[in-house]
Write an enzyme that holds these catalytic residues in place. Sequence first.
Site, short mmCIF file in Angstrom:
data_model
loop_
_atom_site.label_atom_id
_atom_site.label_comp_id
_atom_site.label_asym_id
_atom_site.label_seq_id
_atom_site.Cartn_x
_atom_site.Cartn_y
_atom_site.Cartn_z
N GLY A 3 -25.55 -15.85 -12.48
CA GLY A 3 -25.51 -14.39 -12.59
C GLY A 3 -24.09 -13.88 -12.53
O GLY A 3 -23.12 -14.63 -12.74
N ASN A 4 -23.92 -12.60 -12.27
CA ASN A 4 -22.59 -12.01 -12.13
C ASN A 4 -22.64 -10.87 -11.13
O ASN A 4 -23.70 -10.57 -10.57
CB ASN A 4 -22.05 -11.54 -13.50
#
Length: 405
Positions: free
Chosen positions: A207-208
């Site tokens: 993810g981020n």
Amino acid sequence: MLDGKRILLVISGGIAAYKTLDLIRRLRERGAAVRCVLTKNAQNFVTPLSVQTLSGEKVFSDTFSLTDEHEIGHITLARDCDMVVVAPATANLIAKMTTGLADDLASTALLVTDQPVVLAPAMNFRMWENPATQANLAALKARGVRTVGPNSGMLAEGEAGMGRMAEPSEILALVEGLLAAGPLRGVKALVTSGPTFEPIDPVRFIGNRSSGKQGHAIASALARLGAEVTLVTGPVRLTDPAGVTTVHVETAREMLGACLGRLPVDVAVCAAAVADWTVSNASKEKRKKEAGAPPPAIELAPNPDILATLSESGGARPHLVVGFAAETERVLEHAGAKLERKGCDWIVANDVSPATGTFGGDFNTVHLITRAGTEPWPRASKADVAERLAWRIVDALGGHKGEQE
């Protein structure tokens, strides 16, 4: 614009009361007449003189002032307006409204008014999360009361959480959207927001750090200007914006499918931080760490390009496609290249390197890149960036409103 509109602004007792001075200024700049009621506690934060100076109107605070009752009366005060705005709306005043208490001028005016009411809640995050407050708000919304905010961030007590009063620009946009026809009435808008999570196994993911705050703010701003907005969001810790149809997804492929399912639309704003890659060998079971064994190999495959797909969607292409470029270096160079590569109309470029605090923060510094050139915008709250972008979209759509219907 609010030319000729009359706003009754109720200011209750909270530190956010100082923001109402800016709200008064903005309302008057839009042509509205603003009459203010201050609760007793509000006067601990803003003075009647400052409010009177900015509004150009007498300030009211005492239910039993004979002069005020003779000149206007609390019933006339509550009805001689086009809208009542409560900012900040404390937990106490919200509770009074729910139960019908009328023990001061503010609560009396709110009980007797027959005009639309807008609340801008502001309080400690524990007060906001308390089931009593949430039940009170649900009851008021069921009666037709509209709300804007609160936002998440640092609070007066030094704690962080949900409870910051919406910015004056957000309140103003909702008031304009409700009182005016709305410059985006009839426009269908699609906004993406937040990160995407690409599973490695049922427990782990790629993810981020995107919080979704900017994308959610854009969806809210467009809705307040009258657009019919669908927000497709990845996993975020934000409440769904009021007046917006929100679709929750997790992966990039799910986000693309949700976006394509909403076409045709007039404008698409791709603010989501979509993962570039997905895990092609994701496991259906949790990957175990075994002593002495090398870590399992993760194989990556490109994710679908949502911005490019929407920009190339043939007859269903939105009239205006806006992308975001989150960069950590050579921001304008990379964003300009992205505009050409993706085939979109605008790129909003921002620096998300750790020192800026953009990811997860409440402020942003952006450049709007169009085919005509680059516009540097000053550092502003994400709500103000959203409002400015929404008004640029109003100007750009022009005669194309509702073309896709």
